[in-house]
Enzyme design. Structure first.
Site, PDB file in Angstrom:
ATOM      1  N   HIS A  28       0.852  -1.188   0.000  1.00 57.44           N
ATOM      2  CA  HIS A  28       0.000   0.000   0.000  1.00 57.44           C
ATOM      3  C   HIS A  28       0.892   1.245   0.000  1.00 57.44           C
ATOM      4  CE1 HIS A  28      -3.784  -2.215   1.701  1.00 57.44           C
ATOM      5  NE2 HIS A  28      -3.332  -2.738   0.573  1.00 57.44           N
ATOM      6  N   ARG A  43      -9.170   5.752 -21.063  1.00 53.83           N
ATOM      7  CA  ARG A  43      -9.210   4.288 -21.206  1.00 53.83           C
ATOM      8  C   ARG A  43      -8.222   3.622 -20.254  1.00 53.83           C
ATOM      9  NH1 ARG A  43      -9.078   3.179 -27.681  1.00 53.83           N
ATOM     10  NH2 ARG A  43     -11.187   3.929 -28.120  1.00 53.83           N
ATOM     11  N   ALA A  46     -17.643  12.805 -28.137  1.00 56.10           N
ATOM     12  CA  ALA A  46     -16.995  13.795 -29.010  1.00 56.10           C
ATOM     13  C   ALA A  46     -18.028  14.334 -30.001  1.00 56.10           C
ATOM     14  CB  ALA A  46     -15.833  13.142 -29.754  1.00 56.10           C
ATOM     15  N   CYS A  60      -5.281   1.520   6.150  1.00 52.11           N
ATOM     16  CA  CYS A  60      -6.080   0.321   6.456  1.00 52.11           C
ATOM     17  C   CYS A  60      -5.661  -0.240   7.808  1.00 52.11           C
ATOM     18  CB  CYS A  60      -5.919  -0.722   5.360  1.00 52.11           C
ATOM     19  SG  CYS A  60      -4.286  -1.489   5.346  1.00 52.11           S
ATOM     20  N   ARG A  80      -3.631   3.296 -26.996  1.00 48.92           N
ATOM     21  CA  ARG A  80      -2.538   3.424 -27.975  1.00 48.92           C
ATOM     22  C   ARG A  80      -1.792   4.758 -27.911  1.00 48.92           C
ATOM     23  NH1 ARG A  80      -6.895   1.669 -30.663  1.00 48.92           N
ATOM     24  NH2 ARG A  80      -7.202   3.594 -31.818  1.00 48.92           N
ATOM     25  N   THR A  94     -22.010   1.201 -32.615  1.00 46.68           N
ATOM     26  CA  THR A  94     -20.613   1.642 -32.747  1.00 46.68           C
ATOM     27  C   THR A  94     -19.732   0.495 -33.249  1.00 46.68           C
ATOM     28  OG1 THR A  94     -20.863   3.316 -31.044  1.00 46.68           O
ATOM     29  CG2 THR A  94     -18.638   2.503 -31.410  1.00 46.68           C
ATOM     30  N   GLU A 132       1.302   3.826   1.950  1.00 43.79           N
ATOM     31  CA  GLU A 132       2.033   4.183   3.173  1.00 43.79           C
ATOM     32  C   GLU A 132       3.237   3.252   3.356  1.00 43.79           C
ATOM     33  OE1 GLU A 132      -1.002   3.256   2.709  1.00 43.79           O
ATOM     34  OE2 GLU A 132      -2.402   4.019   4.195  1.00 43.79           O
ATOM     35  N   ASP A 155     -17.824   1.045 -36.752  1.00 45.29           N
ATOM     36  CA  ASP A 155     -16.394   1.416 -36.687  1.00 45.29           C
ATOM     37  C   ASP A 155     -15.440   0.247 -36.485  1.00 45.29           C
ATOM     38  OD1 ASP A 155     -17.376   3.957 -36.791  1.00 45.29           O
ATOM     39  OD2 ASP A 155     -17.035   4.423 -34.667  1.00 45.29           O
ATOM     40  N   CYS A 179      -1.581  -0.922   7.346  1.00 42.28           N
ATOM     41  CA  CYS A 179      -0.736   0.278   7.228  1.00 42.28           C
ATOM     42  C   CYS A 179      -0.716   1.058   8.532  1.00 42.28           C
ATOM     43  CB  CYS A 179      -1.236   1.150   6.086  1.00 42.28           C
ATOM     44  SG  CYS A 179      -0.980   0.347   4.507  1.00 42.28           S
TER      45      CYS A 179
HETATM   46  N1  LIG Z   1     -18.442  10.932 -31.327  1.00 42.53           N
HETATM   47  C1  LIG Z   1     -18.408   9.978 -30.404  1.00 42.53           C
HETATM   48  O1  LIG Z   1     -18.088  10.235 -29.231  1.00 42.53           O
HETATM   49  C2  LIG Z   1     -18.793   8.575 -30.783  1.00 42.53           C
HETATM   50  C3  LIG Z   1     -18.514   7.508 -29.924  1.00 42.53           C
HETATM   51  C4  LIG Z   1     -18.892   6.239 -30.295  1.00 42.53           C
HETATM   52  C5  LIG Z   1     -19.534   6.059 -31.513  1.00 42.53           C
HETATM   53  N2  LIG Z   1     -19.762   7.123 -32.330  1.00 42.53           N
HETATM   54  C6  LIG Z   1     -20.459   6.950 -33.611  1.00 42.53           C
HETATM   55  O2  LIG Z   1     -21.784   6.599 -33.328  1.00 42.53           O
HETATM   56  C7  LIG Z   1     -22.267   5.847 -34.436  1.00 42.53           C
HETATM   57  C8  LIG Z   1     -23.060   4.666 -33.918  1.00 42.53           C
HETATM   58  O3  LIG Z   1     -24.116   5.179 -33.117  1.00 42.53           O
HETATM   59  P1  LIG Z   1     -25.397   4.348 -32.771  1.00 42.53           P
HETATM   60  O4  LIG Z   1     -26.293   5.270 -32.040  1.00 42.53           O
HETATM   61  O5  LIG Z   1     -25.898   3.695 -34.021  1.00 42.53           O
HETATM   62  O6  LIG Z   1     -24.853   3.153 -31.896  1.00 42.53           O
HETATM   63  P2  LIG Z   1     -24.628   2.932 -30.344  1.00 42.53           P
HETATM   64  O7  LIG Z   1     -25.259   3.995 -29.578  1.00 42.53           O
HETATM   65  O8  LIG Z   1     -23.170   2.697 -30.132  1.00 42.53           O
HETATM   66  O9  LIG Z   1     -25.375   1.561 -30.126  1.00 42.53           O
HETATM   67  C9  LIG Z   1     -26.771   1.514 -30.225  1.00 42.53           C
HETATM   68  C10 LIG Z   1     -27.269   0.159 -29.809  1.00 42.53           C
HETATM   69  O10 LIG Z   1     -27.240   0.016 -28.407  1.00 42.53           O
HETATM   70  C11 LIG Z   1     -28.214  -0.922 -28.032  1.00 42.53           C
HETATM   71  N3  LIG Z   1     -29.025  -0.368 -26.959  1.00 42.53           N
HETATM   72  C12 LIG Z   1     -29.620   0.836 -26.920  1.00 42.53           C
HETATM   73  N4  LIG Z   1     -30.322   0.945 -25.788  1.00 42.53           N
HETATM   74  C13 LIG Z   1     -30.154  -0.199 -25.106  1.00 42.53           C
HETATM   75  C14 LIG Z   1     -30.634  -0.684 -23.875  1.00 42.53           C
HETATM   76  N5  LIG Z   1     -31.453   0.041 -23.111  1.00 42.53           N
HETATM   77  N6  LIG Z   1     -30.245  -1.902 -23.457  1.00 42.53           N
HETATM   78  C15 LIG Z   1     -29.429  -2.658 -24.230  1.00 42.53           C
HETATM   79  N7  LIG Z   1     -28.972  -2.266 -25.434  1.00 42.53           N
HETATM   80  C16 LIG Z   1     -29.335  -1.048 -25.848  1.00 42.53           C
HETATM   81  C17 LIG Z   1     -29.137  -1.117 -29.211  1.00 42.53           C
HETATM   82  O11 LIG Z   1     -28.873  -2.413 -29.679  1.00 42.53           O
HETATM   83  P3  LIG Z   1     -30.008  -3.246 -30.444  1.00 42.53           P
HETATM   84  O12 LIG Z   1     -30.017  -2.684 -31.816  1.00 42.53           O
HETATM   85  O13 LIG Z   1     -29.507  -4.645 -30.367  1.00 42.53           O
HETATM   86  O14 LIG Z   1     -31.300  -3.025 -29.718  1.00 42.53           O
HETATM   87  C18 LIG Z   1     -28.714  -0.067 -30.179  1.00 42.53           C
HETATM   88  O15 LIG Z   1     -28.805  -0.446 -31.511  1.00 42.53           O
HETATM   89  C19 LIG Z   1     -21.086   5.461 -35.265  1.00 42.53           C
HETATM   90  O16 LIG Z   1     -21.067   6.232 -36.432  1.00 42.53           O
HETATM   91  C20 LIG Z   1     -19.909   5.831 -34.414  1.00 42.53           C
HETATM   92  O17 LIG Z   1     -18.805   6.262 -35.192  1.00 42.53           O
HETATM   93  C21 LIG Z   1     -19.415   8.360 -31.994  1.00 42.53           C
END
Ligand SMILES: NC(=O)c1ccc[n+]([C@@H]2O[C@H](COP(=O)([O-])OP(=O)(O)OC[C@H]3O[C@@H](n4cnc5c(N)ncnc54)[C@H](OP(=O)(O)O)[C@@H]3O)[C@@H](O)[C@H]2O)c1
Length: 374
Positions: free
Chosen positions: A87, A231, A202, A115, A254, A243, A89, A247, A124
């Site tokens: 730990h 991360r 983002a 602790c 990384r 997502t 300390e 993607d 500690c």
């Molecule tokens: N700019 C950013 O920060 C960022 C970050 C990540 C991704 N993105 C972009 O976002 C896009 C994808 O977005 P998206 O909205 O289509 O996908 P998403 O939000 O990553 O995933 C949506 C899926 O989540 C599941 N879901 C939703 N509510 C839920 C619940 N209550 N319980 C369990 N599962 C649930 C559903 O699956 P089911 O269809 O099976 O019901 C839904 O299709 C991509 O273009 C990616 O590049 C951007």
């Protein structure tokens, strides 16, 4: 053994008075400004050291410890590195011994109550009682009833130590908030049986989260580093099948160095229709993730808590983020917004002192103008 005559005036008052009533400013206790600033500086060093290991210590908390000499100078500053190792300390005392300064260690500053139980390492509180340290400052009480009790043990006579709580010193209010922020992931899991959940989102200058055709990101290198530091600090990632299918993200750390030999992080994919590609799942397992598919977003926090996850981050698209916002399943929310003119801008909303301060506070991106979240 504590010898009051050996110390500068301010330190005598801390150690001799033995009480530090809550609500009484340090200066009313006769503590001079350098005394408190030495404590503050020492805690800053302990917090900085501990923050390096956020994401490496789970299910243990990230904790830092600084040892001061009688003039308030820092002798060593150490942190807990990972479960099963010393730990903070114990490591600070060990290092002080190694470099030959242990007999000068008069004050220990610990971000979390030492602790008082025998786990994988000895208590500690005993290590401090066996040391020359006569005064201990505690940044936060331990929310874990199993490990707690260190303050009482340290004070126990004979040979009791003076113990001061940062929360009882108004002049150290900011230090206390920083200790709360550092401990927030662990404290949330212990008190609520679920991790601290950070959403990272983002947006481009128009507010869209969707990257341009053929790309998977649109933020600057600096923002990518922030995302990867987050991360590294987290024990689990929550994403949506949308997502994954759009993607094929790798979710690896990384742009900054990851913790070495870290236990596999959890990757939870919200997917209600079994659309998760086997090839992608295999790739994630190969990258060191433990993959869990969930059909019920609401069950994820307790599921992660059961796995000892202290800090989880959400990297998902707009559909899942809307659900998370609707269900209030987040503790802090980091938005990175790109701009046509200047660098990306970060903003943070938080339901309490946010550990994001340790991710953002490295001078990479302009920090949020509103620091209320911190
Ligand atoms: N700019 C950013 O920060 C960022 C970050 C990540 C991704 N993105 C972009 O976002 C896009 C994808 O977005 P998206 O909205 O289509 O996908 P998403 O939000 O990553 O995933 C949506 C899926 O989540 C599941 N879901 C939703 N509510 C839920 C619940 N209550 N319980 C369990 N599962 C649930 C559903 O699956 P089911 O269809 O099976 O019901 C839904 O299709 C991509 O273009 C990616 O590049 C951007």
């Amino acid at each position: 053994m504590f010898v009051p005559e050996d110390r500068p005036k301010g330190w005598d008052r801390i150690a001799v008075s033995g009480d530090f009533p809550s609500g009484v400013a340090a200066k009313e206790q006769g503590l001079t400004a350098p005394d408190i600033s030495a404590v503050r500086r020492g805690f800053d060093a302990a917090l900085k050291e501990a923050s390096v290991y956020l994401g490496a210590t789970s299910p243990n908390p990230a904790v830092g410890c600084t040892l001061l000499d009688r003039d308030g100078a820092i002798l060593v500053s150490e942190a807990h590195h990972r479960t099963g190792t010393r730990h903070a300390e114990a490591l600070a005392l060990h290092r002080a011994r190694e470099i030959g300064v242990l007999d000068r260690a008069v004050t220990a500053l610990v971000t979390l109550e030492p602790c008082n139980h025998v786990g994988r390492t000895p208590p500690c509180s005993e290590a401090l009682r066996d040391s020359p340290v006569s005064t201990v400052w505690v940044g936060m009480r331990d929310p874990n009833p199993v490990a707690g009790g260190g303050i009482a043990r340290l004070r126990q006579m004979p040979e009791g130590r003076e113990v001061f709580l940062v929360e009882e010193c108004p002049d150290l209010a900011e230090t206390h908030r920083a200790c709360q922020a550092l401990l927030a992931p662990f404290a949330t899991r212990i008190s609520k049986q679920r991790p601290w959940i950070t959403v990272k989102q983002a947006c481009d200058a128009k507010g869209s989260m969707i990257p341009p055709e053929g790309k998977t990101t649109f933020t600057s290198q600096n923002s990518l580093e922030i995302a990867h530091r987050l991360r590294r600090a987290s024990d689990a990632i929550i994403t949506g099948i949308g997502t994954v299918l759009a993607d094929r993200p790798r979710f690896t750390v990384r742009h900054v160095a990851d913790h070495e030999d870290r236990a596999p992080r959890l990757l939870v994919v919200c997917d209600r229709q079994n659309r998760l590609p086997d090839s992608w799942r295999e790739m994630m397992i190969g990258s060191g993730y433990r993959v869990i598919v969930s059909r019920d977003l609401a069950e994820i926090p307790s599921l992660l808590g059961d796995h000892g996850v202290n800090w989880a981050m959400v990297e998902a698209g707009p559909a899942l983020l809307d659900e998370i916002a609707d269900q209030g399943l987040w503790d802090d929310w980091l938005t990175i917004r790109t701009s046509h003119e200047g660098p990306d801008r970060c903003s943070v909303r938080s339901h309490g002192p946010s550990p994001l301060r340790f991710i953002l506070d490295e001078g990479v991106n302009p920090l949020p103008a509103d620091k209320a979240a911190f």
